[in-house]
Design a protein around this motif. Structure first.
Motif, PDB file in Angstrom:
ATOM      1  N   GLY A  46       0.809  -1.218   0.000  1.00  0.00           N
ATOM      2  CA  GLY A  46       0.000   0.000   0.000  1.00  0.00           C
ATOM      3  C   GLY A  46       0.838   1.261   0.000  1.00  0.00           C
ATOM      4  N   THR A  49       1.571   1.542  -3.732  1.00  0.00           N
ATOM      5  CA  THR A  49       0.412   1.862  -4.571  1.00  0.00           C
ATOM      6  C   THR A  49      -0.296   3.132  -4.092  1.00  0.00           C
ATOM      7  N   ASP A  51      -2.175   3.389  -1.443  1.00  0.00           N
ATOM      8  CA  ASP A  51      -3.518   3.031  -0.969  1.00  0.00           C
ATOM      9  C   ASP A  51      -3.683   3.528   0.465  1.00  0.00           C
TER      10      ASP A  51
END
Lengths: 323, 323, 323, 323
Positions: A46, A49, A51
């Motif tokens: 994460g 990415t 996220d």
């Protein structure tokens, strides 16, 4: 260092009961000190990415009792590369996240250590793993729950063992560490416990089985999963050597990771979450917070490695006396 | 027939939660009607070895909540022979036992049926098996508890599946019957359930997995253990077909047989124990007592066979709609 | 009637385990039939305040195992008035909600009945209450879980009762209905059960206690909470009459409403959720869906009242025989 | 002192989960060292009535997982008198019991201390009480289980609190000690915890309730039972001060004493049982064995008193931060 304004928190590695209690504690403590807090999904993945999700007090309401981790967890191949970590760092900068709390085990802290040193990011770790295989803390978050899950399962198996006069080989988790096997084995009154640390000679097990009380027909053998020899192999050996026993194998498997955390794990996670945020505020970095003899202890990530010590001889003695 | 003065009770086949509640009910009911009651250990084997013990009200105190069976259970090769059954009958005569209550499943009733006809012994059966695979009763003793054990275990696995976005293949008990799989699969909100009765084409499973909601990364597939194809084989097929999924296998195994019985199983066992003793007192023999739509039903041992019916299409439809 | 395009769903009255499984089933079934579904918060109160939220498949992910109700519940004084109900109706029209599923008990269905008739709104009810006091269904959603919660608690109390040779008066829920008391009392092997339906003379209890087995020092008496006489009053009477007993009172209270639903309650809620939506699609209105002898049954709200029948004499007999 | 040949073991005071595991450990350890062991029923009362039973390895088979105490427990007025204790001593001599292991709390050790000094009987104590209120051990046997029982119950209550937006006052055990309240309060995420040690001003509670997060409608307040003010009084005060809250009271009561012991309690009991027998063999007397920081510690009965220390300020701080 500038004052910390936004702490990112993530969970990494195998999930463990109490991770949600840990997240809740980090979030609430940060808010208590008027610091923003951002949830990072799926661990290092994460980070790469991006996220992210901002968290408030309500984000962590009613999760203290839940197994698993609301932030999810996982492995990240990309984070193993310098390029991946650069992307991760850029994401932190872009989101104004200036410090991290990493909840996980040895692998988590190793990754965090590299990242922290490369980019000078303050990171504090919390020990979240069912294996209890980290130095710097008496217990890891999840270990107490996992041992309770094991004894609840083996108590059920004991019912069947008693009813059929069977011998059960029960394999529990702990690839490099027999601490789950050792405690839960004492907890269920196992006839024998086989763990990696004690390099148990199978002959010792055979002697135990040969010399066992004649009035006791049902038996439970707890075996830690292992690289070299696990429950399956032990069961085969016992069947061959003791054909008269009605021997069965049970591999407890993934039920050991989940479930509602015990009170001890919730309290431990709550305390360490407060300690982790306060450690960051006090300028600590690359440290795992742990609890030893009820005191908060800080262990540098360089040293936050698995302990592969010999099993406590006091506990092994107890198994022999009480079985 | 002379008045019954001493009832023998035994458990046979796989143990099931609630067998102790059933024993307690038989013992207390017999005593209530001023009839002696004798516990026979280890099923048919104890009939042959004469492993009997007189039971009083205290013998069954504080056992209603315990898993397993205090009378133990087992298989008996000797009872398969005429000579073995003759010894068993002689033991009954010697101990003045003039009627039997047999707690178990299909195999138990088959053996009891032969014995009853050979020697004209009044025997009444009680359905004690987790598989719920008998005609003549809505539920068998132990089935409700087993389904609760399964959902408790799978709820824990779901925690891990959610945290890691994994697909779990969970194998549950029920060699010839998918009733544990079907109910517990609905209970855990499984994405798919594979049971022997529905002769599921693996292609159907593949379609389900292919067409699943994209926003749902974690999945639970419940598979009944089976002669032809079980959890292991399904897991291998899924891994091959869907290499992108992080697929894991969990075989719940023997934990499904043990544990404290649920309230429903305790009440069922209590009711059927009263019914079994009263059936003997009313001259019934070679009958299994069951509960259908809250009424006591008697099924002759000739008919007390497993039902291998198609799975309830209503339940299968529900799985498809809700997953 | 026009085709239904948007179903509103709400929970009302006391919460019951399995309400979330019921909500999940209603939502997923509606979506399966390409119908929109709207969650209405806090029962009738949310109808009036317009506290609505559109629901999708993910809204009900991972809730099947949770106690309580994500839609919350409550009482509404405003809905008792014509003005309040007019506001509620206007809210439905404004949000294009053209049918309702109401999950609750007798009070819920009474309110729904009035509203449905006043404004010609199709409403189907689902029986969600721990008390199992509704006609038209063998079991209400929550009842099975509540009885398991009670026996788990009383098993713990039995440990203490046995250790101290005590008599425990345990009060369980069920103001107008003794069904929780009756089933759980059999489940724990209670010495006596006092329920409203049997209008138990306290003298009968005294006789039971006087004539009890002398070898049994610990005793459990289950008492349904009641308008006239509850656990406290019974305990005082027993203490006065039997001063030699070490008598204690335990009121189980609100733990009986919460907790993870049992498998039976999850399956029941899942089935009835499908049935409720399909009933609306088939043009049914002012009906409660129930399950009797495994068949879906429809009971008009006019008749969906509490059943205050005499307690099942078969069960009362069992208590006497087995204690 | 002559070599010890026969150890008597008894449980006294309130029962606690893990007492059976403690008895098992004492019995098995004594047998391991070729020493006889005698069970004494009902604590000091059994010493006086001579309610003794010889114990072997099988006597304690399959009890490690059971709540309560197979030796029963109780209070004894007779033992408070010199005459009573003389009878007790004569019974020991007559039965050749030359040492004792006493499992209980402060009152148990006080009685044992007087008896040991009067008659020069070697006695070692084991801390068995849910209250964790003894110096000389980090945890008492039963405490960990009791806190888990509390959080399991309050998790259920939280379901209802959340569903109805209610405030629940939950009274837990701990007359002189708030340790159960403090740990379980953190474990359930309580909004406030009232314990005897912190002499909590009710005004502080009122401030907490007044300043609580507006987005959080449900609240849990944990109150330790107390001499002066308990759950009932607090509930009345809150209802008066905050009439807008829907305030309910739940007194958890005796469920907190029973139940299957946790893994931690079983391991603790097992270790201390070994330590107690070995202490007697090493000539120790009038000592309680405890476990502090994983080491066996001996505390003289003169000092084995309740600790009424201030509550750990670290834990109280955590409650404030996280609620």
């Amino acid at each position: 260092m500038d004052k910390i304004k936004n702490i990112g928190v993530f969970t990494s590695g195998g999930d463990a009961p109490g991770m949600n209690a840990a997240i809740r504690s980090v979030v609430r403590t940060a808010l208590h000190y008027d610091i923003q807090v951002t949830g990072i999904m799926k661990g290092f993945e994460g980070l790469i990415t991006g996220d992210f999700m901002p968290m408030n007090s309500k984000s962590v309401a009613n999760i203290i009792q839940r197994g698993g981790t609301i932030l999810k967890t996982g492995r990240s191949d990309a984070f193993l590369t310098k390029e991946g970590r650069q992307i991760a760092y850029d994401n932190l900068v872009r989101n104004n996240i200036d410090a991290l709390v990493a909840i996980g085990g040895e692998g988590t802290f190793k990754g965090a250590n590299i990242f922290a040193k490369e980019f000078n990011v303050p990171i504090v770790g919390m020990p979240g793993t069912i294996d209890n295989d980290l130095i710097g803390t008496d217990h890891t978050i999840g270990y107490d729950t996992a041992t309770n899950t094991v004894i609840n399962a083996v108590d059920k198996i004991r019912d069947t063992a008693e009813s059929h006069d069977r011998l059960f080989i029960v394999e529990v988790m702990g690839r490099d560490s027999g601490l789950i096997a050792l405690r839960s084995g004492i907890g269920v009154g196992a006839e024998a416990i086989l763990i990696p640390e004690s390099k148990t000679d199978v002959e010792v097990l055979f002697n135990t089985l040969s010399s066992g009380r004649k009035d006791k027909a049902s038996k439970i053998i707890i075996v830690a999963e292992g690289e070299e020899i696990g429950g399956f192999e032990i069961a085969e050996l016992v069947k061959e050597k003791f054909p008269n026993y009605d021997t069965r194998l049970s591999i407890l498997g993934h039920i050991q990771r989940g479930g509602r955390p015990s009170c001890a794990d919730r309290v431990l996670a709550s305390r360490l979450g407060v300690a982790a945020v306060e450690a960051l505020l006090n300028g600590k970095k690359c440290m795992m917070v742990g609890l030893m003899n009820q005191n908060v202890v800080y262990t540098h990530f360089d040293n936050a490695i698995k302990h592969l010590s010999e099993a406590d001889p006091n506990l092994l003695k107890i198994v022999r006396i009480l079985s």
